[in-house]
Design a protein around this motif. Structure first.
Motif, short mmCIF file in Angstrom:
data_model
loop_
_atom_site.label_atom_id
_atom_site.label_comp_id
_atom_site.label_asym_id
_atom_site.label_seq_id
_atom_site.Cartn_x
_atom_site.Cartn_y
_atom_site.Cartn_z
N GLU A 1 0.75 -1.16 -0.31
CA GLU A 1 0.07 -0.43 -0.13
C GLU A 1 0.92 1.13 -0.35
O GLU A 1 1.77 1.78 1.04
N ILE A 2 0.66 2.17 -1.24
CA ILE A 2 1.80 3.12 -1.03
C ILE A 2 0.69 4.95 -1.02
O ILE A 2 -0.09 4.64 -1.52
N ARG A 3 1.18 5.46 0.05
CA ARG A 3 0.00 6.67 0.09
C ARG A 3 0.65 7.27 -0.56
O ARG A 3 1.99 8.31 -0.59
N LEU A 4 0.20 8.21 -0.87
CA LEU A 4 0.26 9.56 -1.73
C LEU A 4 -1.10 10.63 -0.86
O LEU A 4 -1.61 10.59 -1.77
N THR A 5 -0.11 12.11 -1.02
CA THR A 5 -0.84 13.36 -1.29
C THR A 5 -0.58 13.97 -2.06
O THR A 5 0.07 13.90 -2.67
#
Length: 128
Positions: free
Chosen positions: A18-22
């Protein structure tokens, strides 16, 4: 005072990662038209989410965009349908980067970000 875009955190699900991106949210015609024009540096895990009220066709162009970007086109379920790399363009006539399919969302990030994070077509983006 400059009109700041709202930002939100999205998650990209790739395999068991799971990769987080703002992302800054471009959800009006004016915000979508401006996009990342004139931005000189985009932080590593940040990007822009383009939200359309209904699925659309057509591409993006890089006029007055100063940094190379990668763009993912998503359907209404958040599935990544296509990823393209785009080069800055300072000319009057710039190429269009067209996924040649309909999409509901698009996400722009620094060039190579998807590849570096092993994100590919068929992966999903969760918006909440």
């Amino acid at each position: 005072m400059k009109n700041r875009m709202k930002t939100r955190m999205i998650k990209i699900l790739s395999g068991n990662k799971e990769i987080r991106l703002t992302v800054q949210v471009a959800d009006t015609q004016r915000k979508r038209d401006k996009g990342l024009m004139f931005v000189e540096k985009l932080p590593e895990n940040e990007g822009m989410l383009f939200v359309f009220s209904e699925p659309i066709y057509g591409g993006f162009w890089m006029k007055n965009t100063l940094i190379p970007l990668s763009i993912a086109f998503l359907d209404s379920n958040g599935e990544i349908l296509k990823i393209l790399d785009m080069e800055p363009c300072k000319k009057d006539i710039c190429p269009t980067y067209d996924p040649e399919l309909s999409y509901h969302y698009a996400i722009e990030v620094n060039l190579g970000w998807f590849e570096k994070n092993q994100t590919k077509e068929g992966d999903y983006v969760k918006f909440d």
